[in-house]
Design an enzyme around this catalytic site. Structure first.
Site, short mmCIF file in Angstrom:
data_model
loop_
_atom_site.label_atom_id
_atom_site.label_comp_id
_atom_site.label_asym_id
_atom_site.label_seq_id
_atom_site.Cartn_x
_atom_site.Cartn_y
_atom_site.Cartn_z
N CYS A 81 0.87 -1.17 0.00
CA CYS A 81 0.00 0.00 0.00
C CYS A 81 0.91 1.22 0.00
CB CYS A 81 -0.95 -0.02 1.19
SG CYS A 81 -0.14 0.05 2.79
N LEU A 82 0.42 2.36 0.42
CA LEU A 82 1.24 3.56 0.39
C LEU A 82 2.18 3.66 1.58
CD1 LEU A 82 1.70 6.04 -1.39
CD2 LEU A 82 0.02 7.25 -0.01
#
Length: 100
Positions: A81-82
């Site tokens: 994810c980020l």
């Protein structure tokens, strides 16, 4: 930050090395994030909110929706994810569904 089975995180180089094998890389960011920040090459996007349902789909339905063979519960899978928070949640979801 990346999450790998058996380990809480992987380095970028470890992920690059894993992607040379048969690991399935699932990016759990939202689709708008991919549009804004870019898609990770050879990754499959399944937003976190869809992940539990996706991992419980009929394999044929999974393949039709994601153009990818559904992972078995023993296949190597990496979530990203980020910032690492959602990938850790994704790992917990997958493990709760019996993925090793």
């Amino acid at each position: 930050s990346l999450c790998g089975s058996g380990r809480p995180s992987l380095s970028y180089q470890e992920l690059k090395d894993l992607k040379k094998t048969n690991v399935l890389h699932i990016d759990v960011r939202e689709r708008w994030e991919l549009d804004r920040f870019g898609k990770i090459p050879a990754s499959l996007n399944i937003p976190l909110g869809e992940l539990v349902q996706a991992l419980q789909m009929d394999p044929t339905e999974f393949e039709e929706q994601y153009n990818q063979k559904m992972p078995s519960k023993s296949d190597p899978v990496v979530f990203s994810c980020l910032a690492g928070t959602r990938s850790k949640q994704a790992l917990a979801f997958a493990m709760s569904l019996g993925f090793s």
